[in-house]
Design a protein around this motif. Sequence first.
Motif, short mmCIF file in Angstrom:
data_model
loop_
_atom_site.label_atom_id
_atom_site.label_comp_id
_atom_site.label_asym_id
_atom_site.label_seq_id
_atom_site.Cartn_x
_atom_site.Cartn_y
_atom_site.Cartn_z
N LEU A 74 -12.52 -5.41 -4.39
CA LEU A 74 -11.55 -4.92 -3.39
C LEU A 74 -10.65 -3.85 -4.00
CD1 LEU A 74 -10.60 -8.26 -1.60
CD2 LEU A 74 -12.35 -6.58 -0.97
N ARG A 75 -10.23 -4.06 -5.24
CA ARG A 75 -9.38 -3.07 -5.92
C ARG A 75 -10.14 -1.75 -6.11
NH1 ARG A 75 -8.38 -5.36 -10.73
NH2 ARG A 75 -7.36 -7.03 -9.60
N ALA A 76 -11.43 -1.82 -6.44
CA ALA A 76 -12.24 -0.61 -6.61
C ALA A 76 -12.32 0.20 -5.31
CB ALA A 76 -13.63 -0.98 -7.10
N ILE A 77 -12.38 -0.50 -4.20
CA ILE A 77 -12.42 0.17 -2.89
C ILE A 77 -11.10 0.89 -2.63
CG2 ILE A 77 -12.55 -0.18 -0.40
CD1 ILE A 77 -14.46 -2.61 -1.14
N VAL A 78 -9.99 0.20 -2.90
CA VAL A 78 -8.67 0.82 -2.69
C VAL A 78 -8.48 1.99 -3.65
CG1 VAL A 78 -6.18 0.44 -2.77
CG2 VAL A 78 -7.66 -1.29 -1.75
N GLU A 79 -8.97 1.86 -4.87
CA GLU A 79 -8.87 2.97 -5.83
C GLU A 79 -9.64 4.19 -5.34
OE1 GLU A 79 -6.77 3.37 -8.35
OE2 GLU A 79 -5.96 1.44 -7.73
N ARG A 80 -10.76 3.98 -4.70
CA ARG A 80 -11.52 5.09 -4.12
C ARG A 80 -10.67 5.79 -3.07
NH1 ARG A 80 -16.06 8.40 -4.75
NH2 ARG A 80 -16.67 9.11 -2.70
N LEU A 81 -10.00 5.02 -2.22
CA LEU A 81 -9.13 5.61 -1.21
C LEU A 81 -7.96 6.35 -1.85
CD1 LEU A 81 -9.21 2.75 1.42
CD2 LEU A 81 -10.17 5.05 1.68
N ARG A 82 -7.43 5.82 -2.92
CA ARG A 82 -6.34 6.51 -3.63
C ARG A 82 -6.83 7.83 -4.22
NH1 ARG A 82 -4.26 0.94 -5.56
NH2 ARG A 82 -2.55 0.64 -4.07
N ALA A 103 -5.44 -2.73 6.53
CA ALA A 103 -4.60 -1.76 5.82
C ALA A 103 -3.12 -2.05 6.04
CB ALA A 103 -4.93 -0.36 6.30
N PRO A 104 -2.30 -1.78 5.03
CA PRO A 104 -0.85 -1.90 5.20
C PRO A 104 -0.34 -0.75 6.07
CG PRO A 104 -1.35 -1.06 3.02
CD PRO A 104 -2.67 -1.39 3.67
N GLU A 105 0.90 -0.85 6.53
CA GLU A 105 1.48 0.17 7.40
C GLU A 105 1.45 1.56 6.75
OE1 GLU A 105 5.23 -0.54 9.33
OE2 GLU A 105 4.78 -2.68 9.49
N ALA A 106 1.62 1.61 5.44
CA ALA A 106 1.65 2.89 4.73
C ALA A 106 0.35 3.67 4.88
CB ALA A 106 1.95 2.66 3.25
N PHE A 107 -0.74 3.00 5.21
CA PHE A 107 -2.03 3.65 5.35
C PHE A 107 -2.09 4.55 6.58
CE2 PHE A 107 -6.55 3.62 6.66
CZ PHE A 107 -7.11 4.16 5.51
N ALA A 108 -1.23 4.28 7.57
CA ALA A 108 -1.26 5.05 8.82
C ALA A 108 -1.06 6.54 8.58
CB ALA A 108 -0.23 4.51 9.79
N ASP A 109 -0.17 6.92 7.67
CA ASP A 109 0.06 8.34 7.39
C ASP A 109 -1.20 9.00 6.86
OD1 ASP A 109 2.70 8.26 8.25
OD2 ASP A 109 3.47 7.80 6.25
N PRO A 148 0.42 0.63 -1.02
CA PRO A 148 0.04 -0.68 -1.59
C PRO A 148 -1.43 -1.03 -1.35
CG PRO A 148 1.36 -0.97 0.39
CD PRO A 148 1.33 0.50 0.10
N ASP A 149 -1.86 -2.05 -2.04
CA ASP A 149 -3.23 -2.55 -1.88
C ASP A 149 -3.43 -3.10 -0.47
OD1 ASP A 149 -3.77 -1.89 -4.48
OD2 ASP A 149 -3.67 -3.93 -5.24
N PHE A 150 -4.68 -3.30 -0.12
CA PHE A 150 -5.06 -3.80 1.20
C PHE A 150 -5.30 -5.30 1.12
CE2 PHE A 150 -6.86 0.13 3.39
CZ PHE A 150 -6.13 0.99 2.59
N GLY A 151 -5.22 -5.95 2.27
CA GLY A 151 -5.61 -7.35 2.38
C GLY A 151 -6.99 -7.44 3.00
N LEU A 152 -7.64 -8.55 2.77
CA LEU A 152 -8.93 -8.79 3.39
C LEU A 152 -8.70 -9.07 4.87
CD1 LEU A 152 -11.94 -9.05 2.68
CD2 LEU A 152 -11.55 -11.48 2.33
N GLY A 153 -9.49 -8.45 5.72
CA GLY A 153 -9.37 -8.66 7.17
C GLY A 153 -9.78 -10.07 7.55
#
Length: 113
Positions: A58-66, A92-98, A73-78
Amino acid sequence: MSNDTDILLSGPFKAADSSGQAHDVKAIRIPDEGYGIIDVYVDFARQLDGAHKDSVLLRAIVERLRALGYKGPDFGLGDAGLQESKMIVLEAPEAFADFAKKHGWKNLAEDFE
């Protein structure tokens, strides 16, 4: 699940889990519109065999998005009911919306403000 109206955030890449096994990610995508919380769909080439909750994967996926420009922040599992054998759904956290808006995502809740 139809992805005709989805926004492609990333094409193929490899992401390793905690055992070191590399998984071929086909794509990371989001719907083109929604109400606030964004589900992020991560499609894999092969079955995950229980790797959905692997924190390293999961962290590797978020790092790809970064690496693509996401800052937050990191994402939670749906929801567990959304997970599939070849797909992980992240909430995704709220910060992802931007970040999502920069890629064409429309927040339908803004129409009611």
